[in-house]
Write a protein that holds these residues in place. Structure first.
Motif, PDB file in Angstrom:
ATOM      1  N   TYR A  81      34.023  48.507  50.452  1.00 28.69           N
ATOM      2  CA  TYR A  81      34.419  49.519  49.470  1.00 28.69           C
ATOM      3  C   TYR A  81      34.526  48.937  48.070  1.00 28.69           C
ATOM      4  O   TYR A  81      34.192  49.595  47.088  1.00 28.69           O
ATOM      5  N   MET A  82      35.023  47.698  47.970  1.00 32.59           N
ATOM      6  CA  MET A  82      35.263  47.116  46.655  1.00 32.59           C
ATOM      7  C   MET A  82      34.965  45.626  46.644  1.00 32.59           C
ATOM      8  O   MET A  82      34.953  44.969  47.676  1.00 32.59           O
ATOM      9  N   CYS A  83      34.715  45.116  45.425  1.00 31.74           N
ATOM     10  CA  CYS A  83      34.623  43.677  45.186  1.00 31.74           C
ATOM     11  C   CYS A  83      35.570  43.330  44.038  1.00 31.74           C
ATOM     12  O   CYS A  83      35.761  44.131  43.113  1.00 31.74           O
ATOM     13  N   ASN A  84      36.165  42.146  44.112  1.00 30.76           N
ATOM     14  CA  ASN A  84      37.102  41.734  43.066  1.00 30.76           C
ATOM     15  C   ASN A  84      36.605  40.473  42.353  1.00 30.76           C
ATOM     16  O   ASN A  84      35.518  39.991  42.625  1.00 30.76           O
ATOM     17  N   VAL A  85      37.422  39.976  41.444  1.00 25.49           N
ATOM     18  CA  VAL A  85      37.065  38.857  40.563  1.00 25.49           C
ATOM     19  C   VAL A  85      35.745  39.190  39.858  1.00 25.49           C
ATOM     20  O   VAL A  85      34.714  38.548  40.063  1.00 25.49           O
ATOM     21  N   MET A  86      35.807  40.194  39.012  1.00 27.31           N
ATOM     22  CA  MET A  86      34.607  40.741  38.380  1.00 27.31           C
ATOM     23  C   MET A  86      33.866  39.733  37.515  1.00 27.31           C
ATOM     24  O   MET A  86      32.626  39.715  37.474  1.00 27.31           O
ATOM     25  N   PHE A  87      34.617  38.886  36.804  1.00 32.10           N
ATOM     26  CA  PHE A  87      33.997  37.920  35.895  1.00 32.10           C
ATOM     27  C   PHE A  87      34.338  36.494  36.310  1.00 32.10           C
ATOM     28  O   PHE A  87      35.481  36.207  36.687  1.00 32.10           O
ATOM     29  N   PRO A  88      33.364  35.574  36.198  1.00 34.80           N
ATOM     30  CA  PRO A  88      33.690  34.160  36.403  1.00 34.80           C
ATOM     31  C   PRO A  88      34.620  33.672  35.298  1.00 34.80           C
ATOM     32  O   PRO A  88      34.603  34.197  34.179  1.00 34.80           O
ATOM     33  N   VAL A 121      33.898  50.459  44.002  1.00 31.12           N
ATOM     34  CA  VAL A 121      34.869  50.018  42.997  1.00 31.12           C
ATOM     35  C   VAL A 121      34.730  48.517  42.764  1.00 31.12           C
ATOM     36  O   VAL A 121      34.579  47.743  43.719  1.00 31.12           O
ATOM     37  N   ILE A 122      34.793  48.103  41.508  1.00 27.05           N
ATOM     38  CA  ILE A 122      34.874  46.686  41.166  1.00 27.05           C
ATOM     39  C   ILE A 122      36.184  46.463  40.423  1.00 27.05           C
ATOM     40  O   ILE A 122      36.451  47.105  39.397  1.00 27.05           O
ATOM     41  N   VAL A 123      37.002  45.578  40.972  1.00 25.82           N
ATOM     42  CA  VAL A 123      38.319  45.306  40.389  1.00 25.82           C
ATOM     43  C   VAL A 123      38.193  44.272  39.278  1.00 25.82           C
ATOM     44  O   VAL A 123      37.638  43.189  39.472  1.00 25.82           O
ATOM     45  N   LEU A 124      38.723  44.642  38.120  1.00 23.93           N
ATOM     46  CA  LEU A 124      38.705  43.750  36.962  1.00 23.93           C
ATOM     47  C   LEU A 124      40.071  43.072  36.857  1.00 23.93           C
ATOM     48  O   LEU A 124      40.988  43.576  36.225  1.00 23.93           O
ATOM     49  N   GLY A 125      40.166  41.948  37.565  1.00 26.42           N
ATOM     50  CA  GLY A 125      41.336  41.088  37.438  1.00 26.42           C
ATOM     51  C   GLY A 125      40.960  39.945  36.509  1.00 26.42           C
ATOM     52  O   GLY A 125      41.221  39.958  35.324  1.00 26.42           O
ATOM     53  N   SER A 126      40.289  38.924  37.106  1.00 27.72           N
ATOM     54  CA  SER A 126      39.665  37.854  36.310  1.00 27.72           C
ATOM     55  C   SER A 126      40.625  37.250  35.295  1.00 27.72           C
ATOM     56  O   SER A 126      40.383  37.260  34.085  1.00 27.72           O
ATOM     57  N   GLY A 127      41.722  36.688  35.810  1.00 24.32           N
ATOM     58  CA  GLY A 127      42.776  36.171  34.944  1.00 24.32           C
ATOM     59  C   GLY A 127      42.326  35.106  33.968  1.00 24.32           C
ATOM     60  O   GLY A 127      42.724  35.106  32.801  1.00 24.32           O
ATOM     61  N   ALA A 128      41.477  34.189  34.428  1.00 22.98           N
ATOM     62  CA  ALA A 128      41.013  33.113  33.540  1.00 22.98           C
ATOM     63  C   ALA A 128      40.094  33.661  32.454  1.00 22.98           C
ATOM     64  O   ALA A 128      40.167  33.243  31.287  1.00 22.98           O
TER      65      ALA A 128
END
Length: 287
Positions: A81-88, A121-128
């Motif tokens: 349904y979803m993937c996370n860590v959208m950006f390296p 859905v793509i989760v935009l967390g990507s804290g770094a």
């Protein structure tokens, strides 16, 4: 004959009701876990699972590897349904070092692959990726991020992808560390493909009130959860999530709740997690 049927129904009614209650799903439940754990995830009761962008659909994956992933996704018992860590982490999306054209080129390729994989859905967390220099002006960062968000959202619309901006704990980033602050940005982006993820684990870590969920009810498309002390599966430590679940109910949230708590758990623990969380949801939604 009719009387016998009525008598039979009278005695069977509690059993039928109990069966319906046990199998009623007020909110769909998903689990963030490696695709290799698909069978045990499904056997535990989950119908949905989440993986990382990097492992499944990243533009950095070779075409051969991506096609192999598509076959795995197609054969999986649970739906991806979803993937996370959208950006390296090295691709900055906030602060002074954003390379906008590189970011927009990346998301176009990413969303194209997400569409092929039928990821909703793509989760935009990507804290770094969104961490700011310590002395960077927060209001300036928000204005810049909103402008970038509008462009990312337009690309997401092209591929029918929903972005879910995630609140993160301050241990992971120094930018958008509450549902309230993430919701402010989502409102300013003002696009149906750029919405909000309320991560209850991060909310509890930051001491954020469940009221923030209610206040952002028109923006929510996703929700994530884990126990607060050690990010364990619900039920391992026995956390009570009902205040936050009540907020979701008040917000009339209809989307899934995804457990995001690592993957080093036994089949029995995963099954218990599903039952434990389902019971707390039922407690809230039936009272």
């Amino acid at each position: 004959m009719r009387l016998k049927n009525l008598i039979l129904l009278f005695f069977l009614a509690p059993v039928i009701f109990s069966f319906q209650s046990a199998n009623q799903t007020f909110l769909p439940l998903g689990l963030v876990a490696p695709i290799e754990k698909d069978s045990v995830t499904s056997a535990s009761g989950f119908k949905l699972f989440g993986e990382s962008v990097g492992r499944m659909i990243s533009p950095s994956l070779s075409e051969e590897k991506f096609k192999q992933n598509l076959e795995l996704i197609k054969k999986a018992k649970c739906k991806l349904y979803m993937c996370n860590v959208m950006f390296p982490g090295k691709m900055k999306i906030a602060g002074p070092d954003v390379q906008e054209q590189a970011v927009l080129g990346y998301v176009d390729s990413l969303f194209f692959r997400a569409q092929q994989a039928k990821v909703s859905v793509i989760v935009l967390g990507s804290g770094a990726a969104r961490r700011l220099p310590d002395d960077y002006d927060i209001d300036k960062a928000k204005k810049e991020f909103v402008l970038l968000g509008k462009k990312i959202a337009a690309t997401a619309k092209k591929y029918n992808i929903k972005i879910a901006l995630e609140n993160l704990q301050s241990k992971e980033t120094n930018f958008l560390t509450s549902v309230k602050s993430a919701a402010e940005v989502v409102r300013r982006v003002n696009h149906p493909n750029f919405r909000l993820n309320a991560d209850i684990f991060h909310m509890k870590r930051e001491g954020e009130s469940p009221q923030s969920i209610v206040d952002a009810k028109d923006l929510l498309v996703h929700c994530e959860i884990a126990e607060v002390a050690e990010r364990t599966l619900p039920g391992i430590k026995g956390d009570d999530f009902r205040p936050y679940l009540r907020a979701l109910k008040t917000a009339n949230y209809k989307g899934p709740i995804f457990v995001e708590a690592g993957s080093n758990y036994s089949a029995a623990q995963m099954a218990f997690c599903f039952q434990y969380l389902t019971k707390q949801i039922e407690d809230v939604y039936t009272h």
